[in-house]
Design a protein around this motif. Structure first.
Motif, short mmCIF file in Angstrom:
data_model
loop_
_atom_site.label_atom_id
_atom_site.label_comp_id
_atom_site.label_asym_id
_atom_site.label_seq_id
_atom_site.Cartn_x
_atom_site.Cartn_y
_atom_site.Cartn_z
N ALA A 131 27.28 -104.97 -27.33
CA ALA A 131 26.23 -105.38 -26.39
C ALA A 131 26.12 -104.39 -25.24
CB ALA A 131 26.54 -106.78 -25.85
N ASN A 132 27.27 -103.93 -24.75
CA ASN A 132 27.26 -103.03 -23.59
C ASN A 132 26.69 -101.66 -23.95
OD1 ASN A 132 28.13 -102.58 -20.75
ND2 ASN A 132 29.23 -100.92 -21.75
N THR A 133 27.11 -101.12 -25.10
CA THR A 133 26.59 -99.80 -25.51
C THR A 133 25.11 -99.90 -25.83
OG1 THR A 133 28.79 -99.28 -26.38
CG2 THR A 133 26.99 -97.85 -27.06
N ALA A 185 19.51 -98.87 -24.31
CA ALA A 185 18.19 -99.43 -23.92
C ALA A 185 17.78 -98.91 -22.55
CB ALA A 185 18.26 -100.95 -23.92
N LEU A 186 18.74 -98.85 -21.62
CA LEU A 186 18.44 -98.35 -20.26
C LEU A 186 17.85 -96.93 -20.33
CD1 LEU A 186 18.72 -98.44 -17.13
CD2 LEU A 186 21.07 -97.65 -17.42
N ARG A 187 18.35 -96.14 -21.27
CA ARG A 187 17.90 -94.74 -21.38
C ARG A 187 16.61 -94.58 -22.16
NH1 ARG A 187 22.71 -95.26 -19.87
NH2 ARG A 187 23.78 -93.62 -18.72
N ALA A 222 16.82 -98.78 -31.94
CA ALA A 222 18.05 -98.18 -31.43
C ALA A 222 19.16 -99.21 -31.22
CB ALA A 222 17.76 -97.44 -30.12
N ILE A 223 18.81 -100.35 -30.63
CA ILE A 223 19.88 -101.32 -30.33
C ILE A 223 20.46 -101.92 -31.61
CG2 ILE A 223 19.14 -101.83 -27.96
CD1 ILE A 223 17.92 -104.44 -28.93
#
Length: 394
Positions: free
Chosen positions: A144-146, A151-153, A167-168
């Protein structure tokens, strides 16, 4: 510009005042999350913890903008929820509920705050134990964190919502986990927690959303839920649902007196934002809410579950797409993680190496950082690996 015209103009991040309100809401919700985590101990009642989070948000927002001419709405934008182990989301029990936390539980804590309708939401996963988190629990949280870091990028002007969805899923698969279906990341606007531009967590034939491109000055709630199971959560018991949001575009003349009473209370206290039935008189609410939901006056947020034994993690953050790059305004650092998987995929590594700030064009002189200033946020993220305690969090 008259007040009316100002009201007409949609307020966005081009206004410094709006940015300040988002960041103030974020600061409050980050502290509320910190407070709730600090109170999570074995045998603590879940309802008491949820109430602590909501009370803190109400109290802190209540202290702001007290002496202004125009009344500024502020408070809870999403009720505090604590969903344990294979429960996926939206668990915010009624006062009569006796559920408690146990040692080793995986807790998903989810909450939101708004100031003048500018919303900051956050969700975080915490394991109720001392020492590093290991095994599949570490895998599902690292996934979840990675995925959140990727996603942020990728949520940046010019990119498409589909890029993020693909991507996720790839990141979760690298940890041998699944992204949970049916979770949406939404654009947010003033008083709108679920805007029209969305990012699907999983693309499949049953759920389709319009293709959309991210644009500067937009705000997103990025919502990522991972599971060691199938990622197809189910509703087990409608009675567990306690969070609702008024559907402002629907009308119906309610037949039951209890329903009319409850709906009138909701319209006064919670005209726009999601709320918890805990805030209503319990016996009357139980009767009245059913008719309101049946006639679509309220949109329920159901409590969903994976299969017993499955582990579920949840990371949600709010990001402002500013002209100088993405500004993640809500987060909480993770416990030390020792996942069983490492990320070797070059594409995922390349995504994580992207900065979150855009480089300014032209050869302007770089301002020297003042002593004590925060380092540049554009640092790349690390995938979470067996050797490393976790991807950096702002």
């Amino acid at each position: 510009m008259s007040d009316d015209e100002r009201e007409e103009k949609e307020l966005d991040l081009t206004s410094p005042e709006v940015v300040t309100k988002y960041k103030s809401a974020a600061e409050i919700v980050n502290k509320a999350l910190q407070l709730v985590i600090s109170e999570c101990k074995p045998k603590a009642k879940i309802v008491d913890l949820c109430e602590k989070g909501d009370s803190y948000i109400r109290e802190q927002t209540g202290n702001m903008y007290k002496n202004v001419k125009r009344k500024i709405e502020r408070g809870v934008a999403f009720p505090s929820c604590i969903s344990v182990n294979n429960t996926v989301c939206h668990y915010s029990p009624l006062a009569s509920d006796e559920s408690v936390l146990e040692e080793g539980d995986i807790l998903k804590i989810d909450m939101g705050c708004h100031i003048d309708g500018f919303i900051a939401v956050v969700a975080h996963t915490h394991v109720l134990q001392g020492g590093p988190v290991t095994g599949r629990a570490a895998d599902v949280i690292a996934a979840a964190n990675t995925a959140a870091e990727v996603a942020l990028r990728l949520i940046r002007p010019g990119k498409k919502n589909k890029d993020v969805t693909d991507a996720i899923q790839k990141v979760a698969a690298a940890y041998d986990c699944k992204i949970v279906e049916g979770v949406l990341s939404h654009q947010m606007k003033q008083f709108v927690i679920d805007g029209n531009k969305v990012v699907l967590s999983v693309s499949n034939p049953e759920t389709r959303v319009d293709d959309a491109e991210f644009e500067e000055n937009e705000v997103y709630s990025v919502d990522i839920v991972t599971s060691t199971g199938e990622g197809k959560p189910r509703l087990l018991d409608e009675k567990q649902t306690t969070i609702y949001k008024r559907a402002v575009d629907k009308n119906y003349h309610l037949k039951m007196k209890a329903s009319r009473f409850i709906f009138s209370e909701i319209s006064q206290k919670f005209p726009i934002m999601p709320f918890t039935a805990r805030a209503l008189e319990e016996k009357r609410a139980r009767l009245g809410l059913v008719e309101c939901v049946n006639h679509e006056l309220l949109q329920p947020y159901p409590v969903l579950h994976e299969k017993p034994g499955d582990l579920v993690a949840h990371i949600k953050f709010t990001v402002l797409l500013m002209p100088n790059g993405s500004d993640r305004i809500t987060s909480h650092s993770l416990q030390e993680m020792q996942p069983t998987k490492t990320i070797d995929d070059p594409e995922i590594k390349a995504w994580l190496a992207l900065g979150t700030k855009t480089k300014k064009k032209g050869g302007g002189k770089k301002k020297k950082a003042k002593k004590g200033d925060k380092a540049d946020d554009s640092a790349e993220a690390e995938p979470m690996e067996a050797t490393n305690g976790g991807a950096p969090q702002e």
